[in-house]
Design a protein around this motif. Structure first.
Motif, mmCIF file in Angstrom:
data_model
loop_
_atom_site.group_PDB
_atom_site.id
_atom_site.type_symbol
_atom_site.label_atom_id
_atom_site.label_comp_id
_atom_site.label_asym_id
_atom_site.label_seq_id
_atom_site.Cartn_x
_atom_site.Cartn_y
_atom_site.Cartn_z
ATOM 1 N N PRO A 100 0.787 -1.212 0.020
ATOM 2 C CA PRO A 100 -0.153 -0.080 -0.026
ATOM 3 C C PRO A 100 0.844 1.160 -0.219
ATOM 4 C CG PRO A 100 -1.099 -1.626 1.361
ATOM 5 C CD PRO A 100 0.474 -2.169 0.949
ATOM 6 N N GLU A 101 2.112 1.361 0.564
ATOM 7 C CA GLU A 101 2.773 2.413 0.590
ATOM 8 C C GLU A 101 3.326 2.722 -0.673
ATOM 9 O OE1 GLU A 101 5.324 -1.112 2.587
ATOM 10 O OE2 GLU A 101 3.147 -0.013 2.968
ATOM 11 N N ASN A 102 3.497 1.901 -1.427
ATOM 12 C CA ASN A 102 4.047 2.161 -2.990
ATOM 13 C C ASN A 102 2.914 3.092 -3.747
ATOM 14 O OD1 ASN A 102 5.343 -1.250 -2.945
ATOM 15 N ND2 ASN A 102 6.494 0.721 -2.692
ATOM 16 N N LEU A 103 1.772 2.980 -3.496
ATOM 17 C CA LEU A 103 0.572 3.639 -4.078
ATOM 18 C C LEU A 103 0.676 5.111 -4.156
ATOM 19 C CD1 LEU A 103 -2.447 1.649 -2.894
ATOM 20 C CD2 LEU A 103 -1.367 1.750 -5.176
ATOM 21 N N ARG A 104 1.365 5.706 -2.923
ATOM 22 C CA ARG A 104 1.537 7.263 -2.929
ATOM 23 C C ARG A 104 2.269 7.685 -4.164
ATOM 24 N NH1 ARG A 104 2.489 6.374 2.555
ATOM 25 N NH2 ARG A 104 4.769 5.993 1.925
ATOM 26 N N ASP A 105 3.398 7.202 -4.660
ATOM 27 C CA ASP A 105 4.094 7.643 -5.447
ATOM 28 C C ASP A 105 3.478 7.251 -7.004
ATOM 29 O OD1 ASP A 105 6.372 8.493 -4.043
ATOM 30 O OD2 ASP A 105 6.734 6.292 -3.536
ATOM 31 N N LEU A 106 2.779 6.193 -6.968
ATOM 32 C CA LEU A 106 2.133 6.067 -8.149
ATOM 33 C C LEU A 106 0.979 6.797 -8.436
ATOM 34 C CD1 LEU A 106 2.045 1.998 -8.297
ATOM 35 C CD2 LEU A 106 2.973 3.490 -10.165
ATOM 36 N N GLN A 107 0.118 7.053 -7.181
ATOM 37 C CA GLN A 107 -0.688 8.199 -7.381
ATOM 38 C C GLN A 107 -0.600 9.542 -7.622
ATOM 39 O OE1 GLN A 107 -2.533 7.182 -3.728
ATOM 40 N NE2 GLN A 107 -3.996 5.959 -4.375
ATOM 41 N N ALA A 108 0.786 9.923 -7.045
ATOM 42 C CA ALA A 108 1.396 11.112 -7.595
ATOM 43 C C ALA A 108 1.766 11.293 -8.780
ATOM 44 C CB ALA A 108 2.383 11.340 -6.382
ATOM 45 N N THR A 109 2.269 10.146 -9.561
ATOM 46 C CA THR A 109 2.586 10.199 -10.901
ATOM 47 C C THR A 109 1.438 10.143 -11.748
ATOM 48 O OG1 THR A 109 4.567 8.647 -10.317
ATOM 49 C CG2 THR A 109 3.782 8.710 -12.749
ATOM 50 N N GLY A 110 0.495 9.430 -11.241
ATOM 51 C CA GLY A 110 -1.020 9.660 -12.044
ATOM 52 C C GLY A 110 -1.423 11.123 -11.887
ATOM 53 N N ARG A 111 -1.536 11.670 -10.684
ATOM 54 C CA ARG A 111 -2.133 13.077 -10.649
ATOM 55 C C ARG A 111 -0.931 13.997 -11.589
ATOM 56 N NH1 ARG A 111 -2.503 11.707 -5.340
ATOM 57 N NH2 ARG A 111 -0.393 12.672 -4.886
ATOM 58 N N ARG A 112 0.229 13.757 -11.663
ATOM 59 C CA ARG A 112 1.098 14.566 -12.434
ATOM 60 C C ARG A 112 0.730 14.485 -14.013
ATOM 61 N NH1 ARG A 112 2.014 18.213 -14.834
ATOM 62 N NH2 ARG A 112 4.084 19.514 -14.932
ATOM 63 N N LEU A 113 0.679 13.136 -14.330
ATOM 64 C CA LEU A 113 0.334 12.998 -15.742
ATOM 65 C C LEU A 113 -0.931 13.529 -16.059
ATOM 66 C CD1 LEU A 113 1.299 9.233 -15.760
ATOM 67 C CD2 LEU A 113 2.351 10.774 -17.347
ATOM 68 N N GLY A 114 -1.776 13.680 -15.243
ATOM 69 C CA GLY A 114 -3.407 14.202 -15.484
ATOM 70 C C GLY A 114 -3.300 15.558 -15.544
ATOM 71 N N GLU B 31 9.595 16.049 -13.856
ATOM 72 C CA GLU B 31 8.846 15.589 -12.587
ATOM 73 C C GLU B 31 8.331 14.187 -12.675
ATOM 74 O OE1 GLU B 31 5.949 18.582 -11.809
ATOM 75 O OE2 GLU B 31 7.049 20.019 -12.760
ATOM 76 N N ILE B 32 7.749 13.802 -13.463
ATOM 77 C CA ILE B 32 7.341 12.321 -14.016
ATOM 78 C C ILE B 32 8.343 11.360 -13.658
ATOM 79 C CG2 ILE B 32 6.225 10.629 -15.484
ATOM 80 C CD1 ILE B 32 4.542 13.199 -16.461
ATOM 81 N N ARG B 33 9.431 11.850 -14.140
ATOM 82 C CA ARG B 33 10.905 11.004 -14.096
ATOM 83 C C ARG B 33 11.145 10.810 -12.623
ATOM 84 N NH1 ARG B 33 13.385 13.534 -17.202
ATOM 85 N NH2 ARG B 33 12.846 12.368 -19.060
ATOM 86 N N SER B 34 11.061 11.782 -11.880
ATOM 87 C CA SER B 34 11.405 11.769 -10.298
ATOM 88 C C SER B 34 10.422 10.813 -9.578
ATOM 89 C CB SER B 34 11.252 12.894 -9.998
ATOM 90 O OG SER B 34 11.735 13.345 -8.565
ATOM 91 N N LEU B 35 9.124 11.258 -10.243
ATOM 92 C CA LEU B 35 8.056 10.268 -9.449
ATOM 93 C C LEU B 35 8.325 8.770 -9.542
ATOM 94 C CD1 LEU B 35 5.183 12.851 -9.888
ATOM 95 C CD2 LEU B 35 6.084 12.400 -7.573
#
Length: 131
Positions: A63-77, A100-104
């Motif tokens: 579940p803690e991996n989701l934070r970075d994936l969700q942040a990546t998804g938001r930035r892509l959006g 920014e996406i690369r960093s996330l």
């Protein structure tokens, strides 16, 4: 993980995130002469980020991996339609969002256990209808 499909989706997500996390020059080398549309890259990455919650619920990710994936998804959006138009190689050179996406994506990979440290995914050859 309880489904073979989950394992395959996890592998695809890790490979795609590896591509997104790669240095710009490595991404451009991976692209080669391919004319990959930015919109396609954004849509694929957004889809992977959206399905990550279900994968985490079934044990494919912590579940803690989701934070970075969700942040990546938001930035892509947040990438507007004008920046989604055209070739990804051009967007990589001109749109700061990809830094920014690369960093996330790197943060996600660093926090994700497993053997993600692998070469970039092989480019998919365009379907020509010859086969």
């Amino acid at each position: 993980m309880n489904h073979l499909g989950d394992a395959n989706m996890r592998t695809w997500m890790l490979r795609f995130m590896t591509l997104l996390a790669a240095d710009t020059q490595d991404q451009l080398a991976w692209l080669g002469e391919r004319e990959q549309e930015t919109e396609s890259v954004v849509e694929e990455a957004e889809l992977l980020c959206r399905i990550s919650e279900g994968l985490a619920e079934r044990g494919a990710f912590e579940p803690e991996n989701l934070r970075d994936l969700q942040a990546t998804g938001r930035r892509l959006g947040e990438i507007d339609a004008a920046c989604r138009a055209g070739l990804w190689a051009d967007a990589l050179a001109t749109d700061q969002a990809w830094d920014e996406i690369r960093s996330l994506a790197r943060q996600f990979l660093l926090m994700t256990p497993g053997d993600w440290r692998q070469p970039l995914p092989r480019p998919v050859r365009p379907h020509t209808g010859d086969h």
